[in-house]
Design an enzyme around this catalytic site. Structure first.
Site, mmCIF file in Angstrom:
data_model
loop_
_atom_site.group_PDB
_atom_site.id
_atom_site.type_symbol
_atom_site.label_atom_id
_atom_site.label_comp_id
_atom_site.label_asym_id
_atom_site.label_seq_id
_atom_site.Cartn_x
_atom_site.Cartn_y
_atom_site.Cartn_z
ATOM 1 N N GLU A 326 0.818 -1.218 0.000
ATOM 2 C CA GLU A 326 0.000 0.000 0.000
ATOM 3 C C GLU A 326 0.855 1.273 0.000
ATOM 4 O OE1 GLU A 326 -3.686 -1.782 2.693
ATOM 5 O OE2 GLU A 326 -2.083 -0.655 3.666
ATOM 6 N N GLY A 328 1.821 5.031 -0.528
ATOM 7 C CA GLY A 328 1.119 6.305 -0.749
ATOM 8 C C GLY A 328 2.136 7.367 -1.122
ATOM 9 N N ARG A 329 2.985 7.708 -0.130
ATOM 10 C CA ARG A 329 3.987 8.762 -0.305
ATOM 11 C C ARG A 329 4.860 8.531 -1.541
ATOM 12 N NH1 ARG A 329 6.113 11.384 4.131
ATOM 13 N NH2 ARG A 329 5.450 9.632 5.421
ATOM 14 N N ARG A 370 3.840 19.228 8.060
ATOM 15 C CA ARG A 370 4.838 18.200 8.365
ATOM 16 C C ARG A 370 6.093 18.738 9.073
ATOM 17 N NH1 ARG A 370 7.082 15.182 5.283
ATOM 18 N NH2 ARG A 370 6.881 13.256 6.466
ATOM 19 N N CYS A 401 0.316 32.478 12.987
ATOM 20 C CA CYS A 401 0.679 33.039 14.291
ATOM 21 C C CYS A 401 1.327 31.992 15.184
ATOM 22 C CB CYS A 401 -0.564 33.586 14.955
ATOM 23 S SG CYS A 401 -1.301 34.871 13.986
ATOM 24 N N TYR A 431 0.788 14.028 1.872
ATOM 25 C CA TYR A 431 0.514 14.531 3.214
ATOM 26 C C TYR A 431 0.694 16.046 3.326
ATOM 27 C CZ TYR A 431 0.786 9.529 3.977
ATOM 28 O OH TYR A 431 0.605 8.174 3.873
HETATM 29 C C1 LIG Z 1 -2.315 1.000 6.770
HETATM 30 C C2 LIG Z 1 -1.502 1.960 5.961
HETATM 31 N N1 LIG Z 1 -1.244 1.657 4.682
HETATM 32 C C3 LIG Z 1 -0.524 2.501 3.889
HETATM 33 C C4 LIG Z 1 -0.031 3.685 4.391
HETATM 34 C C5 LIG Z 1 0.733 4.556 3.453
HETATM 35 O O1 LIG Z 1 1.985 4.820 3.908
HETATM 36 P P1 LIG Z 1 3.041 5.588 2.993
HETATM 37 O O2 LIG Z 1 2.396 6.815 2.481
HETATM 38 O O3 LIG Z 1 4.158 5.841 3.909
HETATM 39 O O4 LIG Z 1 3.405 4.656 1.882
HETATM 40 C C6 LIG Z 1 -0.255 4.028 5.728
HETATM 41 C C7 LIG Z 1 0.326 5.249 6.326
HETATM 42 O O5 LIG Z 1 1.382 5.227 6.907
HETATM 43 C C8 LIG Z 1 -1.026 3.144 6.532
HETATM 44 O O6 LIG Z 1 -1.305 3.457 7.797
HETATM 45 N N1 LIG Z 2 1.095 11.652 7.730
HETATM 46 C C1 LIG Z 2 2.408 11.114 7.934
HETATM 47 C C2 LIG Z 2 2.537 9.688 7.681
HETATM 48 C C3 LIG Z 2 1.499 8.847 8.329
HETATM 49 C C4 LIG Z 2 0.810 8.086 7.294
HETATM 50 C C5 LIG Z 2 -0.437 7.424 7.717
HETATM 51 N N2 LIG Z 2 -0.301 6.169 8.402
HETATM 52 C C6 LIG Z 2 3.430 11.925 7.180
HETATM 53 O O1 LIG Z 2 3.149 12.964 6.711
HETATM 54 O O2 LIG Z 2 4.564 11.575 7.057
#
Ligand SMILES: Cc1ncc(COP(=O)(O)O)c(C=O)c1O
Ligand SMILES: N[C@@H](CCCC[NH3+])C(=O)O
EC number: 4.1.1.20
Length: 473
Positions: A326, A328-329, A370, A401, A431
């Site tokens: 999974e 995302g980033r 962040r 502020c 994010y």
């Molecule tokens: C269950 C789960 N899957 C996937 C992700 C996506 O993580 P990342 O954006 O670090 O790949 C997260 C966030 O950390 C998560 O909590």
């Molecule tokens: N939101 C976080 C990561 C957590 C992702 C969700 N489990 C970030 O900006 O790095």
């Protein structure tokens, strides 16, 4: 809030009108998206569109997303994992973690590239469904799902609901049973492996809200949950899920967690006779935020993880499950940048006698929390012009502020940085917008996608009227 707009310079205007590029553009490289280049005259473009044009058309601050970059990272992860897992004889699905950033277009892009979508709330689920992602290609996460969220997921026929507690197992089973459905579920477990930054740590006991711990072997909360999921006829237990952290640059944590999950799978089979079909290893693949930082390479990590799960399964004597991940980033982070306009510039003498130049921009912690939340480091560059003036030690700050309203802690910027300059911050695609707020009643910036020399708005800029419309007096 008054929006700053940047009329392009006469030279840029003339060039844009002619539709030609003077000289060869040089790609800036990581941490910028692959479509970011600078011409010999200093004109920075994203996928062929000048930052002047972006600022003039859409104002600043603005999130800019390089579609081709995002798509190629999505397909790159899918191909890398498919190839490596095919090599060991296992199937794999790549779910894009929508929490990093989700909009209708982004959901469609990743779906086009053969990814599925991981959602964590009813809002993310609604966007994925509206974008046309088929229910079976969507997963629903969450440690505290509402009944509405569970019912929406069931009725949409999502491919899996990742259950996060014993009580949720009963709730999902009851809600499915009441509708004559069988819910496909995975149980989220915590393996004791925590990763992020450059290292991972492994602890026996968990003190956090997600998942069910494997600590305790046969008596562990994870085993109890899996057994209960097997017992409830309204549930189809697809498999086991583990997510170990985010922004991981040391891949060994994935391998350790995979072994723990595969061991649990074998133990469950021993106790119940049910060998679950799937294992999800979560997200967390780290990216470069600063020049010189090296992102995890999907081909390398896919091969390493595949080899390690093959070895673990062979040791355990169990056939390989289907895998999923999974990220995302790693898909959206590097594809994004934020464009700001510089306002106040203030030299401040700091403790060691040096001068730090505080460069205030027209956004800040409301569009990127962040740095304040995690001490995250970013890289910024002056993108509207070229300066020959010696660089100075600068800190890019926002307009909020809070003294902690920092966008970039430390960066070298030309000594003549001044009000009206355009500044870009790299790798803000993940994010950033998804964690943005309206702190100080600041409307959230637009997300502008750039593709083959054309820009279009994915999410429009909020206005003060939007904020007032929420206020019922
Ligand atoms: C269950 C789960 N899957 C996937 C992700 C996506 O993580 P990342 O954006 O670090 O790949 C997260 C966030 O950390 C998560 O909590
Ligand atoms: N939101 C976080 C990561 C957590 C992702 C969700 N489990 C970030 O900006 O790095």
């Amino acid at each position: 809030m008054a929006q700053r707009r940047h009329p392009p310079g006469a030279r840029q205007r003339a060039r844009a009108a002619r539709g030609v590029r003077a000289g060869a553009d040089v790609t800036l490289g990581e941490p910028w998206s692959r479509g970011v280049s600078r011409s010999a005259e200093g004109d920075v473009r994203v996928a062929g569109v000048s930052v002047h044009e972006l600022a003039a058309q859409h104002g600043t601050p603005a999130y800019v997303l390089d579609e081709a970059d995002l798509r190629s990272r999505a397909s790159g992860y899918r191909r890398a994992f498919e190839a490596a897992f095919a090599e060991i004889g296992a199937g794999v699905d790549v779910y894009y973690a929508g929490k990093a950033f989700l909009s209708l277009a982004v959901a469609r892009w990743v779906h086009d590239e053969g990814l599925r979508v991981d959602t964590a709330t009813g809002g993310e689920l609604a966007i994925a469904l509206r974008a046309g992602v088929p229910g079976p290609h969507i997963g629903l996460h969450g440690n505290n799902k509402s009944d509405d969220e569970i019912v929406t997921a069931l009725e949409a026929g999502v491919g899996r609901i990742i259950v996060d507690s014993l009580v949720e197992i009963e709730r999902v089973a009851d809600l499915a049973g009441a509708r004559g459905l069988v819910a496909p579920v995975m149980v989220r477990v915590t393996t004791g492996v925590h990763a992020g930054g450059h290292e991972y740590i492994s602890t026996a006991h968990e003190d956090q809200k997600f998942g069910l711990s494997v600590a305790g072997g046969a008596d562990s909360p994870a085993m109890a949950a899996l057994r209960r999921a097997v017992e409830r006829p309204e549930l189809h237990l697809l498999g086991i899920h583990s997510h170990i952290g985010s922004q991981i640059l040391d891949p060994s944590g994935f391998e350790v967690a995979a072994r723990v999950v595969l061991t649990l799978r074998a133990e469950l089979a021993e106790r119940t006779g049910v060998l679950v079909d799937e294992v999800d290893l979560g997200g967390g693949y780290g990216i470069a935020y600063l020049p010189g930082e090296v992102a995890l390479d999907p081909d390398r990590i896919a091969k390493d993880v595949a080899a390690s799960v093959q070895a673990s399964s062979a040791d355990l004597g169990t056939p390989l499950p289907r895998f999923s991940i999974e990220p995302g980033r790693a898909i959206v982070g590097p594809a994004g940048l934020t464009l700001y306009t510089v306002g106040t510039v203030k030299p401040v003498r700091i403790d060691d006698g040096r001068v730090r130049t505080y460069v205030s921009v027209d956004g800040g912690m409301s569009d990127n929390i962040r740095p304040a939340l995690y001490g995250a480091q970013y890289h910024a560059e002056l993108v509207g012009r070229v300066s020959q003036v010696e660089p100075v030690l600068a800190r890019v700050v926002g307009k909020h502020c809070e003294s902690g309203d920092i966008v970039v802690h430390e960066v070298q910027l030309p000594g003549d940085v001044r009000a009206g300059d355009l500044l870009a911050v790299a790798a803000t695609g993940a994010y950033g917008r998804s964690m943005a707020s309206n702190y100080n009643q600041v409307p959230r910036p637009p997300v502008v996608a750039v593709t083959d020399g054309r820009a279009r708005v994915l999410l429009r800029r909020e206005t003060v009227d939007d904020l007032l419309a929420l206020d019922q007096g």
